[in-house]
Design a protein around this motif. Structure first.
Motif, PDB file in Angstrom:
ATOM      1  N   GLU A  43       2.448 -54.331  41.120  1.00  8.53           N
ATOM      2  CA  GLU A  43       2.853 -53.636  41.959  1.00  8.53           C
ATOM      3  C   GLU A  43       3.193 -52.200  42.301  1.00  8.53           C
ATOM      4  OE1 GLU A  43       4.697 -56.389  44.043  1.00  8.53           O
ATOM      5  OE2 GLU A  43       3.442 -57.297  44.859  1.00  8.53           O
ATOM      6  N   ASP A  48      -3.243 -48.989  45.318  1.00  9.36           N
ATOM      7  CA  ASP A  48      -4.175 -50.193  45.903  1.00  9.36           C
ATOM      8  C   ASP A  48      -4.163 -51.033  44.721  1.00  9.36           C
ATOM      9  OD1 ASP A  48      -6.152 -51.196  47.337  1.00  9.36           O
ATOM     10  OD2 ASP A  48      -7.639 -50.686  45.305  1.00  9.36           O
ATOM     11  N   ALA A  49      -4.534 -51.972  44.267  1.00 10.83           N
ATOM     12  CA  ALA A  49      -5.337 -53.187  43.635  1.00 10.83           C
ATOM     13  C   ALA A  49      -6.530 -51.930  42.609  1.00 10.83           C
ATOM     14  CB  ALA A  49      -5.163 -54.639  43.919  1.00 10.83           C
ATOM     15  N   ASN A  50      -7.436 -52.133  43.244  1.00 12.49           N
ATOM     16  CA  ASN A  50      -8.723 -51.903  42.796  1.00 12.49           C
ATOM     17  C   ASN A  50      -8.323 -49.996  41.266  1.00 12.49           C
ATOM     18  OD1 ASN A  50     -10.356 -54.087  43.013  1.00 12.49           O
ATOM     19  ND2 ASN A  50      -9.775 -53.618  45.168  1.00 12.49           N
ATOM     20  N   TYR A  51      -7.800 -49.591  42.616  1.00 12.37           N
ATOM     21  CA  TYR A  51      -7.036 -47.972  41.522  1.00 12.37           C
ATOM     22  C   TYR A  51      -6.579 -48.666  40.496  1.00 12.37           C
ATOM     23  CZ  TYR A  51      -5.148 -43.585  40.989  1.00 12.37           C
ATOM     24  OH  TYR A  51      -4.834 -42.255  40.862  1.00 12.37           O
ATOM     25  N   ARG A  53      -6.235 -51.157  38.814  1.00 11.42           N
ATOM     26  CA  ARG A  53      -7.187 -51.951  37.647  1.00 11.42           C
ATOM     27  C   ARG A  53      -7.880 -50.723  37.142  1.00 11.42           C
ATOM     28  NH1 ARG A  53     -11.650 -55.492  39.503  1.00 11.42           N
ATOM     29  NH2 ARG A  53     -11.820 -53.725  41.379  1.00 11.42           N
ATOM     30  N   VAL A  73      -8.972 -58.337  39.278  1.00 15.63           N
ATOM     31  CA  VAL A  73      -7.542 -58.221  40.701  1.00 15.63           C
ATOM     32  C   VAL A  73      -8.165 -58.761  41.611  1.00 15.63           C
ATOM     33  CG1 VAL A  73      -8.051 -56.743  43.129  1.00 15.63           C
ATOM     34  CG2 VAL A  73      -7.547 -55.504  40.955  1.00 15.63           C
ATOM     35  N   ASN A  75      -7.726 -61.392  45.486  1.00 19.36           N
ATOM     36  CA  ASN A  75      -7.337 -60.977  46.827  1.00 19.36           C
ATOM     37  C   ASN A  75      -6.150 -59.748  46.800  1.00 19.36           C
ATOM     38  OD1 ASN A  75      -8.593 -63.607  46.970  1.00 19.36           O
ATOM     39  ND2 ASN A  75      -6.998 -64.545  46.546  1.00 19.36           N
ATOM     40  N   ASN A  76      -6.524 -58.998  46.099  1.00 22.17           N
ATOM     41  CA  ASN A  76      -6.070 -57.317  46.019  1.00 22.17           C
ATOM     42  C   ASN A  76      -4.624 -57.502  45.793  1.00 22.17           C
ATOM     43  OD1 ASN A  76      -6.929 -54.639  46.722  1.00 22.17           O
ATOM     44  ND2 ASN A  76      -5.933 -54.676  48.625  1.00 22.17           N
ATOM     45  N   VAL A  77      -4.903 -57.919  44.487  1.00 24.28           N
ATOM     46  CA  VAL A  77      -3.550 -58.423  43.729  1.00 24.28           C
ATOM     47  C   VAL A  77      -3.895 -58.352  42.072  1.00 24.28           C
ATOM     48  CG1 VAL A  77      -1.008 -59.449  42.768  1.00 24.28           C
ATOM     49  CG2 VAL A  77      -1.997 -59.549  45.174  1.00 24.28           C
ATOM     50  N   ALA A  78      -3.150 -57.057  41.478  1.00 19.89           N
ATOM     51  CA  ALA A  78      -3.578 -56.537  40.185  1.00 19.89           C
ATOM     52  C   ALA A  78      -2.896 -57.854  39.547  1.00 19.89           C
ATOM     53  CB  ALA A  78      -3.277 -54.471  39.905  1.00 19.89           C
TER      54      ALA A  78
END
Length: 83
Positions: A43, A48-51, A53, A73, A75-78
């Motif tokens: 975190e 954002d998690a996709n950014y 990644r 990623v 569920n929007n968690v890296a």
């Protein structure tokens, strides 16, 4: 029209592109690689998690760590995973 002053100089080759030597995301990868866990959640505040990644993948590729580290990623968690 006014004349433009210029100078042409021959060169043997173009210089290579200069890349940044490091990244603010390198400490994340270093801590993970040196750590004992094989799978961790990552975190970063206001990212954002996709950014995240995308940025981590760029550093993984630049540092030739593709055979050691994978980022994904869900569920929007890296997540970082040791391969």
């Amino acid at each position: 029209m006014s004349e433009v002053k210029f100078d042409l100089q021959p060169v043997s080759r173009k210089p290579s592109r200069k890349y940044r030597k490091g990244s603010k995301y390198d400490p994340i990868l270093d801590s993970f690689i040196d750590g004992e866990h094989n799978l961790v959640m990552v975190e970063v505040p206001d990212k954002d998690a996709n950014y995240l990644r995308t940025q981590l993948n760029k550093r993984i590729e630049a540092r030739d760590l593709l055979s050691r580290v994978k980022v994904s990623v869900v569920n929007n968690v890296a997540y970082l995973e040791k391969v």
